[in-house]
Write an enzyme that holds these catalytic residues in place. Structure first.
Site, PDB file in Angstrom:
ATOM      1  N   ASP A 173     -18.314  66.183  33.319  1.00  0.00           N
ATOM      2  CA  ASP A 173     -17.780  65.901  34.776  1.00  0.00           C
ATOM      3  C   ASP A 173     -16.165  65.450  34.770  1.00  0.00           C
ATOM      4  O   ASP A 173     -16.011  64.529  34.044  1.00  0.00           O
ATOM      5  CB  ASP A 173     -18.591  64.730  35.139  1.00  0.00           C
ATOM      6  CG  ASP A 173     -18.274  64.279  36.612  1.00  0.00           C
ATOM      7  OD1 ASP A 173     -18.659  65.287  37.460  1.00  0.00           O
ATOM      8  OD2 ASP A 173     -17.581  63.248  37.070  1.00  0.00           O
ATOM      9  N   GLU A 210     -10.839  58.360  30.184  1.00  0.00           N
ATOM     10  CA  GLU A 210      -9.193  58.677  29.985  1.00  0.00           C
ATOM     11  C   GLU A 210      -8.270  57.618  30.216  1.00  0.00           C
ATOM     12  O   GLU A 210      -7.463  56.743  29.455  1.00  0.00           O
ATOM     13  CB  GLU A 210      -8.507  59.956  30.028  1.00  0.00           C
ATOM     14  CG  GLU A 210      -9.530  61.111  29.259  1.00  0.00           C
ATOM     15  CD  GLU A 210      -9.745  60.851  27.799  1.00  0.00           C
ATOM     16  OE1 GLU A 210      -8.778  60.048  26.966  1.00  0.00           O
ATOM     17  OE2 GLU A 210     -10.796  61.340  27.272  1.00  0.00           O
TER      18      GLU A 210
END
Length: 187
Positions: A116, A124
């Protein structure tokens, strides 16, 4: 974004000020501890994130909804951003330089495998906010990354991850982030 207020002895200070002025009302100077704590604003540049720009913006919004100590905002035109977000054909990764600064790559390899895009973006950005990978881990842990599998679409940090980010930015002056070691985090 939420603004957190520290509670203190405001009422006690008012009573003391009132008694010292012989019953006349006098305004007491606010203590620094009673002032609202402003979030550390970090800017991000998603102009190089190609087809993932909306996922990056949503990932930043999720962090803004989840924590008080830091706020992620798109960089203004011509402004040097704290965080650069780029799209490439590799695996997603973050290259933090110091707390709140670095480069994020939204890698198409993971997207092509079915991961996703919003979870990738939020994960991140979590690295830039000082969180490490926590592998293996369940879907409820944002920082479990790819070990939660392609069926996991949870882009939200859990309570422990939120607390860790709050702690990372607690007391950090808005003008300066503490220096830290540079590292590459490949998910």
């Amino acid at each position: 974004m939420h603004v957190r207020m520290l509670t203190g002895g405001v009422a006690a200070a008012c009573l003391v000020a009132l008694s010292l002025t012989g019953g006349q009302a006098a305004a007491a100077a606010p203590r620094a501890a009673d002032a609202p704590l402003a979030a550390r604003v970090l800017t991000y540049d998603a102009s190089g994130s190609a087809e993932f720009k909306s996922a990056v913006n949503r990932g930043a919004a999720i962090w803004n909804e989840s924590v008080d100590a830091v706020e992620l905002r798109p960089a203004a035109a011509g402004q040097r951003a704290n965080i650069r977000v780029l799209a490439d054909n590799g695996w997603p990764r973050a290259l933090p330089t110091t707390l709140g600064n670095g480069t994020v790559y939204i890698g198409r390899q993971a997207v092509d495998q079915g991961y996703d895009t919003i979870r990738i973006s939020s994960h991140e950005l979590g690295h830039i906010l000082g969180l490490p990978d926590r592998k293996p881990g369940p879907c409820s842990s944002l920082m479990s990354g790819s070990t939660a599998g392609t069926s996991c679409t949870n882009p939200y940090p859990n309570a422990a991850e939120k607390t860790e980010v709050e702690g990372n930015f607690a007391g950090v002056l808005a003008e300066r982030a503490p220096a830290g070691p540079a590292e590459v985090i490949v998910d």
